[in-house]
Motif scaffolding. Structure first.
Motif, PDB file in Angstrom:
ATOM      1  N   SER A 223      29.032 -10.805  16.230  1.00  0.00           N
ATOM      2  CA  SER A 223      28.464  -9.939  17.260  1.00  0.00           C
ATOM      3  C   SER A 223      28.086  -8.569  16.706  1.00  0.00           C
ATOM      4  N   ILE A 224      28.691  -8.208  15.607  1.00  0.00           N
ATOM      5  CA  ILE A 224      28.380  -6.937  14.955  1.00  0.00           C
ATOM      6  C   ILE A 224      27.982  -7.252  13.526  1.00  0.00           C
ATOM      7  N   SER A 225      26.779  -6.927  13.126  1.00  0.00           N
ATOM      8  CA  SER A 225      26.291  -7.337  11.816  1.00  0.00           C
ATOM      9  C   SER A 225      26.100  -6.162  10.883  1.00  0.00           C
ATOM     10  N   VAL A 226      26.083  -6.473   9.599  1.00  0.00           N
ATOM     11  CA  VAL A 226      25.661  -5.490   8.620  1.00  0.00           C
ATOM     12  C   VAL A 226      24.176  -5.249   8.845  1.00  0.00           C
ATOM     13  N   GLY A 227      23.785  -3.999   9.033  1.00  0.00           N
ATOM     14  CA  GLY A 227      22.392  -3.685   9.324  1.00  0.00           C
ATOM     15  C   GLY A 227      21.446  -4.195   8.256  1.00  0.00           C
ATOM     16  N   SER A 228      20.230  -4.473   8.638  1.00  0.00           N
ATOM     17  CA  SER A 228      19.237  -4.965   7.707  1.00  0.00           C
ATOM     18  C   SER A 228      19.063  -4.008   6.537  1.00  0.00           C
ATOM     19  N   MET A 229      19.039  -4.560   5.332  1.00  0.00           N
ATOM     20  CA  MET A 229      18.959  -3.757   4.127  1.00  0.00           C
ATOM     21  C   MET A 229      17.562  -3.768   3.523  1.00  0.00           C
ATOM     22  N   VAL A 230      16.574  -4.152   4.330  1.00  0.00           N
ATOM     23  CA  VAL A 230      15.206  -4.262   3.819  1.00  0.00           C
ATOM     24  C   VAL A 230      14.730  -2.937   3.230  1.00  0.00           C
ATOM     25  N   HIS A 231      15.034  -1.842   3.917  1.00  0.00           N
ATOM     26  CA  HIS A 231      14.539  -0.534   3.493  1.00  0.00           C
ATOM     27  C   HIS A 231      15.631   0.303   2.813  1.00  0.00           C
ATOM     28  N   CYS A 232      16.735  -0.323   2.453  1.00  0.00           N
ATOM     29  CA  CYS A 232      17.836   0.396   1.796  1.00  0.00           C
ATOM     30  C   CYS A 232      18.060  -0.169   0.401  1.00  0.00           C
ATOM     31  N   SER A 233      18.304   0.697  -0.534  1.00  0.00           N
ATOM     32  CA  SER A 233      18.594   0.260  -1.893  1.00  0.00           C
ATOM     33  C   SER A 233      20.077  -0.057  -2.022  1.00  0.00           C
ATOM     34  N   VAL A 234      20.406  -0.931  -2.945  1.00  0.00           N
ATOM     35  CA  VAL A 234      21.791  -1.235  -3.280  1.00  0.00           C
ATOM     36  C   VAL A 234      22.038  -0.722  -4.684  1.00  0.00           C
ATOM     37  N   ASP A 235      22.938   0.211  -4.806  1.00  0.00           N
ATOM     38  CA  ASP A 235      23.213   0.820  -6.103  1.00  0.00           C
ATOM     39  C   ASP A 235      24.716   0.994  -6.253  1.00  0.00           C
ATOM     40  N   LEU A 236      25.353  -0.006  -6.835  1.00  0.00           N
ATOM     41  CA  LEU A 236      26.790   0.027  -7.106  1.00  0.00           C
ATOM     42  C   LEU A 236      26.986  -0.197  -8.600  1.00  0.00           C
ATOM     43  N   PRO A 237      26.586   0.755  -9.421  1.00  0.00           N
ATOM     44  CA  PRO A 237      26.520   0.549 -10.872  1.00  0.00           C
ATOM     45  C   PRO A 237      27.856   0.346 -11.553  1.00  0.00           C
ATOM     46  N   LEU A 238      28.965   0.785 -10.932  1.00  0.00           N
ATOM     47  CA  LEU A 238      30.276   0.671 -11.565  1.00  0.00           C
ATOM     48  C   LEU A 238      31.173  -0.355 -10.885  1.00  0.00           C
ATOM     49  N   LEU A 239      30.695  -0.989  -9.821  1.00  0.00           N
ATOM     50  CA  LEU A 239      31.552  -1.881  -9.048  1.00  0.00           C
ATOM     51  C   LEU A 239      32.038  -3.058  -9.892  1.00  0.00           C
ATOM     52  N   GLU A 240      33.361  -3.247  -9.917  1.00  0.00           N
ATOM     53  CA  GLU A 240      33.983  -4.322 -10.692  1.00  0.00           C
ATOM     54  C   GLU A 240      34.530  -5.432  -9.809  1.00  0.00           C
ATOM     55  N   THR A 241      34.962  -5.084  -8.576  1.00  0.00           N
ATOM     56  CA  THR A 241      35.582  -6.056  -7.677  1.00  0.00           C
ATOM     57  C   THR A 241      34.892  -6.024  -6.326  1.00  0.00           C
ATOM     58  N   LEU A 242      34.491  -7.199  -5.831  1.00  0.00           N
ATOM     59  CA  LEU A 242      33.877  -7.314  -4.509  1.00  0.00           C
ATOM     60  C   LEU A 242      34.556  -8.445  -3.754  1.00  0.00           C
ATOM     61  N   PHE A 243      35.165  -8.103  -2.610  1.00  0.00           N
ATOM     62  CA  PHE A 243      35.822  -9.090  -1.751  1.00  0.00           C
ATOM     63  C   PHE A 243      35.153  -9.029  -0.392  1.00  0.00           C
ATOM     64  N   VAL A 244      34.575 -10.144   0.051  1.00  0.00           N
ATOM     65  CA  VAL A 244      33.851 -10.190   1.324  1.00  0.00           C
ATOM     66  C   VAL A 244      34.385 -11.361   2.134  1.00  0.00           C
ATOM     67  N   PHE A 245      34.892 -11.062   3.353  1.00  0.00           N
ATOM     68  CA  PHE A 245      35.480 -12.103   4.194  1.00  0.00           C
ATOM     69  C   PHE A 245      35.035 -11.919   5.641  1.00  0.00           C
ATOM     70  N   ASN A 246      34.501 -12.995   6.223  1.00  0.00           N
ATOM     71  CA  ASN A 246      34.110 -13.017   7.633  1.00  0.00           C
ATOM     72  C   ASN A 246      33.100 -11.911   7.965  1.00  0.00           C
ATOM     73  N   ILE A 247      31.955 -11.994   7.308  1.00  0.00           N
ATOM     74  CA  ILE A 247      30.900 -10.992   7.461  1.00  0.00           C
ATOM     75  C   ILE A 247      29.613 -11.674   7.923  1.00  0.00           C
ATOM     76  N   PHE A 248      28.852 -11.005   8.758  1.00  0.00           N
ATOM     77  CA  PHE A 248      27.564 -11.529   9.198  1.00  0.00           C
ATOM     78  C   PHE A 248      26.445 -10.618   8.717  1.00  0.00           C
ATOM     79  N   PHE A 249      25.492 -11.183   7.973  1.00  0.00           N
ATOM     80  CA  PHE A 249      24.303 -10.469   7.523  1.00  0.00           C
ATOM     81  C   PHE A 249      23.113 -10.931   8.355  1.00  0.00           C
ATOM     82  N   GLU A 250      22.213 -10.014   8.632  1.00  0.00           N
ATOM     83  CA  GLU A 250      21.028 -10.379   9.412  1.00  0.00           C
ATOM     84  C   GLU A 250      20.102 -11.299   8.637  1.00  0.00           C
ATOM     85  N   ASP A 251      20.156 -11.240   7.319  1.00  0.00           N
ATOM     86  CA  ASP A 251      19.295 -12.075   6.489  1.00  0.00           C
ATOM     87  C   ASP A 251      20.029 -12.380   5.189  1.00  0.00           C
ATOM     88  N   THR A 252      19.921 -13.617   4.710  1.00  0.00           N
ATOM     89  CA  THR A 252      20.582 -13.995   3.470  1.00  0.00           C
ATOM     90  C   THR A 252      20.104 -13.151   2.297  1.00  0.00           C
TER      91      THR A 252
END
Length: 378
Positions: A163-192
């Motif tokens: 019912s609550i989604s991660v907003g569309s990232m079409v116009h947003c950049s993704v910049d996580l240059p140092l990220l080493e660990t990513l844990f994602v559980f029970n998340i809804f994205f508007e687009d794959t």
């Protein structure tokens, strides 16, 4: 200290002695003690003296939740506390190592300006050089700008419901240059493609855990997804992350084996076995009520990870049908270092099953003379 009526509460002699004793400790020890408390409890110590105000604002680890926020009065108090913690000049001058936010209150949906405040808190955390972020959100939409943080090392996202989604990232950049660990559980994205974009924005990702990620679109096309070259450990679902992305990972757990895959090219077993040269333990938990492939074909060659590295093999919800039997015998006949094969046979009815595909495993030739076969039914 003050009681509920607003009058200053006189400390008992024993309490006063305790405060004096605590004040004898150096700042480093007191700050460590405060970091172990929920944030709202830590800030209650600010009534003791100005020194404790400074100590609270110097916390580099913040653990915050909205437990007990059930009415407008609670909501106002929580908002003021968060503004003080995240936006005060004292706080903004100090580096933030870790931030954990757990937001479950239904008031997030009722208060129109709550989400704006939430975004401001996260932006302030980014400006403080945040390294670790833990977000447990049930009723709070997450702005995609959080996926642009040059200092973040670990990111944990849980319970962004359908019912609550991660907003569309079409116009947003993704910049996580140092990220080493990513844990994602029970998340809804508007687009794959948004989820794919998130993974591609983490060039140094080493540890990846993905479960229950949903989107309006299906698995992306095979040519769109690049592999994560630095990955060491991954726990993924075939519907969220294609094998092509993790082909060179050293330690891999795959969920939902056995479901009909929408893109066989990027989710073929050959992709993983061909490049997973460190494979020693393979555990397969098949999805219940899945559609079993009727004719599993033997690969044209035996990958080195199977022939020269595999020592333990386990299948949960094994079905006594030809496809599962052929796959299990393939492992038995080609893994020369295999020590243990454990088969947990499912008892739910399946018209494709035949007892012979379970019984014949015991007499199947094995390349490893020391291999022990364990069969169980549940």
């Amino acid at each position: 200290m003050k009681n509920k009526s607003g009058k200053r509460k006189r400390l008992l002699p024993s309490q006063s002695a305790t405060v004096d004793t605590l004040n004898d400790f150096p700042d480093e020890i007191l700050t460590h003690i405060l970091s172990l408390l929920p944030c709202k409890d830590a800030f209650r110590t600010t009534v003791l003296s100005k020194r404790w105000v400074s100590l609270c604002h110097s916390l580099s680890t913040l653990n915050i939740n909205d437990e007990g926020v059930n009415n407008s009065e609670d909501w106002i108090y929580f908002r003021r506390l968060m503004d003080k913690v995240m936006l005060s000049p004292l706080a903004q001058r100090l580096t933030l190592k870790s931030l954990s936010l757990s937001c479950w209150s239904e008031l997030w949906e009722e208060e129109a300006d709550g989400c704006l405040s939430f975004d401001n808190w996260l932006e302030a955390a980014k400006l403080r050089g945040m390294e670790r972020l833990y977000l447990h959100l049930l009723n709070v939409p997450l702005a995609p700008t959080i996926f642009c943080c040059k200092t973040l090392l670990r990111l944990y996202l849980t319970n962004l419901t359908t019912s609550i989604s991660v907003g569309s990232m079409v116009h947003c950049s993704v910049d996580l240059p140092l990220l080493e660990t990513l844990f994602v559980f029970n998340i809804f994205f508007e687009d794959t493609k948004d989820f794919t974009k998130l993974l591609l924005g983490c060039p140094k990702l080493e540890y990846l855990a993905i479960d229950r990620v949903n989107a309006n679109a299906g698995v992306p096309e095979g040519g769109y997804f690049k592999h994560l070259s630095k990955l060491i450990l991954a726990c993924i679902s075939l519907f969220n992350v294609p094998f092509k992305a993790v082909y060179n990972v050293k330690y891999l757990t795959v969920c939902e084996i056995g479901k009909s895959l929408p893109n066989k090219e990027i989710n073929s077993f050959d992709t993983v076995f061909e490049n997973l040269t460190k494979l020693q333990t393979l555990n397969i938990a098949k999805a219940k009520n899945s559609t079993t492939i009727e004719h599993w074909e033997y690969p044209d060659h035996v990958p080195e990870c199977v022939s020269s590295h595999l020592t333990k093999f386990e299948v949960i919800d094994y079905e006594a049908c030809e496809a599962d039997f052929r796959f299990a015998t393939y492992i038995l006949q080609n893994a020369r270092l295999l020590q243990v094969m454990t088969i947990h046979h499912t008892l739910h009815p399946n018209p494709m099953e035949s007892p012979q595909f379970l019984e014949n495993l015991s007499s199947c030739p094995r390349m490893s003379p020391t291999c022990k076969l364990n069969l169980s039914s549940s």
